[in-house]
Design an enzyme around this catalytic site. Sequence first.
Site, PDB file in Angstrom:
ATOM      1  N   GLY A 189       0.389  -1.351   0.350  1.00 40.57           N
ATOM      2  CA  GLY A 189       0.035   0.142  -0.176  1.00 40.57           C
ATOM      3  C   GLY A 189       0.868   1.494  -0.094  1.00 40.57           C
ATOM      4  CB  SER A 190       3.099   3.217  -1.426  1.00 42.19           C
ATOM      5  OG  SER A 190       3.174   1.671  -2.572  1.00 42.19           O
ATOM      6  NE  ARG A 191       1.180  10.557  -4.220  1.00 43.17           N
ATOM      7  CZ  ARG A 191       1.011  12.061  -2.840  1.00 43.17           C
ATOM      8  NH1 ARG A 191      -0.264  11.613  -2.397  1.00 43.17           N
ATOM      9  NH2 ARG A 191       1.340  12.715  -3.076  1.00 43.17           N
TER      10      ARG A 191
END
Length: 232
Positions: A189-191
């Site tokens: 989970g990240s960007r």
Amino acid sequence: MSLTDTIRNTLVPIHREGYSFIAGFGVATLILGLLWGPLFWIGLILTAWCTYFFRDPPRVTPVDDRLVVAPADGIVSSVGPTVPPRELGLSETEMIRISVFMNVFSCHINRAPVRGRISLIEHRPGQFLNADLDKASTENERNSLVIEGAHGPVAVVQIAGLVARRIVCWAEAPGEIAVGERFGLIRFGSRVDVYLPPEARPRVAVGQVSVGGETIIAEFGSEAAPPLVRVS
């Protein structure tokens, strides 16, 4: 279609970064199953999810210096002018930032948005705020690459999120990188933010689904306005 082709199209390759995690989930599943039968099935589901998370499917990347491709799978969470983080060493004026948010079901392999020479790789420790927040760009743990492309410097920033605790980068500076080339991943989970020169024209909108290494997110050398969108 032959049986071999069917299997090849069905079974997506798993990146080696995930082998130890998948093995750990598998061993834990067996132990939980010995303790209580129903826990085995819960562990099996989690092991299947972990395997799915580390998938590394091949992508068909458009090779054209005018085009900027998505650095990751996910949802486009922001498009617009923003001053880049200072550690990038870029202009203190606004650049075009396009952000792609990855949830725990997205493919987390990160790919180069343009081809060029990597002039800088900079890792910064930080917080683990929700990666969908705007302030995550400057406050979260992150790893940045600056690529000297055909139309000027382009930066791509891996940003850790609430669940992510490990940013992996395989690229080295100085060094050459091809558009769509794998350069790293972020676990769970990240960007990813892409900073482009002001001349770049965005070709995506907030809420749009992007496919890393394939979706065209911006274009150079075009006078066409950013596309209008409709949600249906």
